[in-house]
Design a protein around this motif. Structure first.
Motif, PDB file in Angstrom:
ATOM      1  N   HIS A  77       0.839  -1.205   0.000  1.00  0.00           N
ATOM      2  CA  HIS A  77       0.000   0.000   0.000  1.00  0.00           C
ATOM      3  C   HIS A  77       0.870   1.249   0.000  1.00  0.00           C
ATOM      4  N   GLU A  78       1.915   1.246   0.811  1.00  0.00           N
ATOM      5  CA  GLU A  78       2.826   2.396   0.851  1.00  0.00           C
ATOM      6  C   GLU A  78       3.668   2.484  -0.413  1.00  0.00           C
ATOM      7  N   VAL A  79       4.081   1.337  -0.920  1.00  0.00           N
ATOM      8  CA  VAL A  79       4.911   1.315  -2.129  1.00  0.00           C
ATOM      9  C   VAL A  79       4.139   1.854  -3.327  1.00  0.00           C
ATOM     10  N   LEU A  80       2.842   1.543  -3.412  1.00  0.00           N
ATOM     11  CA  LEU A  80       2.048   1.862  -4.596  1.00  0.00           C
ATOM     12  C   LEU A  80       1.340   3.215  -4.521  1.00  0.00           C
ATOM     13  N   LYS A  81       1.518   3.948  -3.458  1.00  0.00           N
ATOM     14  CA  LYS A  81       0.901   5.271  -3.370  1.00  0.00           C
ATOM     15  C   LYS A  81       1.351   6.147  -4.542  1.00  0.00           C
ATOM     16  N   ARG A  82       0.392   6.871  -5.114  1.00  0.00           N
ATOM     17  CA  ARG A  82       0.741   7.752  -6.236  1.00  0.00           C
ATOM     18  C   ARG A  82       1.564   8.947  -5.770  1.00  0.00           C
ATOM     19  N   ASP A  83       1.308   9.406  -4.577  1.00  0.00           N
ATOM     20  CA  ASP A  83       2.095  10.502  -4.013  1.00  0.00           C
ATOM     21  C   ASP A  83       2.942   9.953  -2.871  1.00  0.00           C
ATOM     22  N   GLY A  84       4.244   9.968  -3.085  1.00  0.00           N
ATOM     23  CA  GLY A  84       5.158   9.521  -2.044  1.00  0.00           C
ATOM     24  C   GLY A  84       5.473   8.050  -2.048  1.00  0.00           C
ATOM     25  N   GLY A  85       4.931   7.301  -3.009  1.00  0.00           N
ATOM     26  CA  GLY A  85       5.251   5.877  -3.096  1.00  0.00           C
ATOM     27  C   GLY A  85       6.509   5.628  -3.911  1.00  0.00           C
ATOM     28  N   LEU A  86       6.647   4.414  -4.399  1.00  0.00           N
ATOM     29  CA  LEU A  86       7.854   4.028  -5.135  1.00  0.00           C
ATOM     30  C   LEU A  86       7.525   3.554  -6.547  1.00  0.00           C
ATOM     31  N   ARG A  87       6.437   4.102  -7.119  1.00  0.00           N
ATOM     32  CA  ARG A  87       6.038   3.704  -8.460  1.00  0.00           C
ATOM     33  C   ARG A  87       7.067   4.162  -9.503  1.00  0.00           C
ATOM     34  N   THR A  88       7.118   3.415 -10.599  1.00  0.00           N
ATOM     35  CA  THR A  88       7.865   3.815 -11.787  1.00  0.00           C
ATOM     36  C   THR A  88       6.907   3.717 -12.971  1.00  0.00           C
ATOM     37  N   GLU A  89       7.458   3.840 -14.192  1.00  0.00           N
ATOM     38  CA  GLU A  89       6.609   3.723 -15.372  1.00  0.00           C
ATOM     39  C   GLU A  89       6.150   2.293 -15.617  1.00  0.00           C
ATOM     40  N   ARG A  90       6.763   1.328 -14.935  1.00  0.00           N
ATOM     41  CA  ARG A  90       6.395  -0.080 -15.104  1.00  0.00           C
ATOM     42  C   ARG A  90       5.392  -0.529 -14.045  1.00  0.00           C
ATOM     43  N   PHE A  91       4.601  -1.542 -14.402  1.00  0.00           N
ATOM     44  CA  PHE A  91       3.791  -2.225 -13.408  1.00  0.00           C
ATOM     45  C   PHE A  91       4.713  -3.037 -12.504  1.00  0.00           C
ATOM     46  N   ILE A  92       4.318  -3.172 -11.259  1.00  0.00           N
ATOM     47  CA  ILE A  92       5.098  -3.942 -10.292  1.00  0.00           C
ATOM     48  C   ILE A  92       4.704  -5.416 -10.396  1.00  0.00           C
ATOM     49  N   SER A  93       5.685  -6.304 -10.247  1.00  0.00           N
ATOM     50  CA  SER A  93       5.417  -7.739 -10.323  1.00  0.00           C
ATOM     51  C   SER A  93       6.375  -8.500  -9.422  1.00  0.00           C
ATOM     52  N   HIS A  94       6.076  -9.768  -9.215  1.00  0.00           N
ATOM     53  CA  HIS A  94       6.882 -10.629  -8.351  1.00  0.00           C
ATOM     54  C   HIS A  94       7.531 -11.725  -9.187  1.00  0.00           C
TER      55      HIS A  94
END
Length: 473
Positions: A270-287
């Motif tokens: 939830h914290e990683v995916l926040k649009r403001d202040g998270g850790l998003r990049t231009e890619r979708f996140i995956s495992h």
């Protein structure tokens, strides 16, 4: 002549054929199989000796590696190469200078330094060095060399399969950098979470920043009987605050990676995916899970079993690209990517086959790069060349896949757990596509899996740093 491991025959050298200065050598990596086999042979099966817990059993590993394993390798060279079959061992004296630990590669060299023709005796100088050229063992050995020539077929030894896997230790060895990775460990308030982080620190893979309620972290350390006084502990009131503070440390440049501790995956993501202040990049996140399967001849990456439930075509493109990047960080130059489905032909009623076909065309057009894609492929055709040949599939990927891309989270998750519990596989996993790699551990993970996951994060950061360096002039 020296004995070659791939030869079908074995031949000795008689005393008269051997001169002062003659040498022979052998190189082998120490795995948990070696230690567990010793425990079985000697009857010493104390759990504290054969436990995979690096932090608690490293001293035993070193003692066994010195006294049993190093001496056994010297004996192997003498008995199979120089002089070879017919050799009678008289005496051995060894001095130990440096520890040999799991994953180390030991080079054993013996050299003739004295001959006694009256008794057909030879004295050898013995030397063992690790993969970094550090002297671990040295000494001398005396033998009676054979007088008659022996040339016979090589004995085929039975295969013994134990739970430890050599390739995870190869990952650990490959992930050696001048500086360990600064990793924010989120809410490590139980024995398993804390032990994995500290074991990775002891192996110089990470510098842990322990984030959580300080009293609970200290209680977990006391329960695990480990000393955390040398590590920074950041006190926050609960798991939500720990996840938030860990992400902040990434933005502040104080941490280069995250490790999930004793909190739910959703809390951290939830914290990683926040649009403001998270850790998003231009890619979708995956495992991605990197598996070591005993019956498969290479590391096997499987994605996505933890993040994307029903990924779209666009998400699958990023899932594949993330996995390719990790494979390249593991020095798999052009990874072979198998797009899994139930069948190997395109069927409009089976959406996974349509996605596979579209993804292959996207790769042809440069929308996915760095890997070799093929699909749809059923699981058997992806990992078995015999199955692919039987079905008449002509493909550079079929039967030789490095990466398996499942059509959805359910199938990937079941595949991973089947490999682990039915095929004796061991794996290490990362969440990719964020600004930093995320070690997503499970309470059921062994310490070696946690260590290898940290090593994968280290390899990925190293690879990304190399990729962003300006070209040399």
């Amino acid at each position: 002549m020296n004995d070659r491991p791939d030869s079908q025959t074995i031949e000795n050298r008689t005393f008269d054929e051997i001169q002062i200065g003659d040498k022979a050598s052998l190189t082998k990596r120490l795995t948990m199989d070696d230690i567990k086999l010793f425990a079985i042979m000697s009857g010493d099966v104390n759990p504290s000796h054969v436990d995979d817990d690096f932090a608690r059993s490293s001293r035993f590993h070193e003692v066994v590696a010195h006294g049993m394993w190093g001496g056994a390798l010297i004996s192997t060279v003498l008995g199979t190469q120089l002089p070879g079959p017919g050799t009678l061992y008289l005496e051995q004296s060894l001095r130990f200078h440096a520890p040999v630990t799991l994953g180390d590669e030991l080079k054993v060299t013996i050299e003739v330094i004295a001959r006694d023709p009256s008794h057909k005796q030879l004295t050898f100088a013995c030397r063992c060095e690790n993969q970094d050229g550090v002297l671990a063992i040295e000494g001398e050995a005396q033998v009676i060399a054979p007088s008659e020539k022996v040339h016979r077929p090589r004995t085929v030894m039975p295969q013994v399969r134990l739970t430890e896997r050599g390739r995870l230790h190869e990952i650990l060895h490959a992930a050696k950098l001048p500086a360990p990775l600064r990793m924010a460990v989120v809410h490590p308030v139980d024995h398993d979470a804390l032990l994995g982080a500290i074991a990775a620190a002891k192996h110089s893979l990470i510098i842990p920043l322990l984030i959580g309620p300080v009293a609970r972290i200290q209680a977990a350390a006391e329960e695990a009987q480990i000393d955390i006084t040398e590590y920074e502990v950041i006190d926050v009131p609960h798991s939500h605050a720990a996840a938030r503070r860990a992400v902040e440390l990434i933005h502040e440049g104080r941490a280069e990676a995250l490790m999930k501790g004793s909190l739910h995956t959703d809390e951290l993501m939830h914290e990683v995916l926040k649009r403001d202040g998270g850790l998003r990049t231009e890619r979708f996140i995956s495992h991605v899970m990197a598996f070591d399967v005993p019956t498969y001849p290479r590391p096997l990456l499987i994605t996505d079993a933890a993040i994307n439930i029903h990924p779209s075509l666009e998400q699958k493109r990023d899932i594949i690209q993330n996995a390719i990047e990790l494979a390249q960080a593991m020095e798999i130059g052009i990874p072979k990517v198998a797009l899994l489905s139930a069948i190997e032909t395109i069927n409009p009623r089976l959406p996974s086959t349509l996605d596979a076909a579209a993804l292959c065309k996207m790769a042809d057009r440069g929308q996915i790069h760095g890997g070799l894609l093929d699909g749809p492929l059923a699981f058997d055709n992806a990992v078995s060349e015999i199955a692919a040949k039987t079905k008449g599939i002509v493909s550079p990927v079929a039967g030789r896949a490095d990466i398996l891309v499942a059509p959805d989270l359910e199938s990937a998750n079941m595949l991973i757990k089947q490999l682990k519990y039915l095929a004796d596989a061991t794996g290490a996993g990362l969440v990719l596509g964020a600004r930093v790699p995320i070690v997503l551990t499970s309470r059921a993970d062994e310490v070696i899996s946690r260590l290898a996951s940290c090593a994968l994060a280290l390899l990925l950061v190293q690879y990304q740093q190399r990729s962003t360096l300006p070209p040399e002039v």
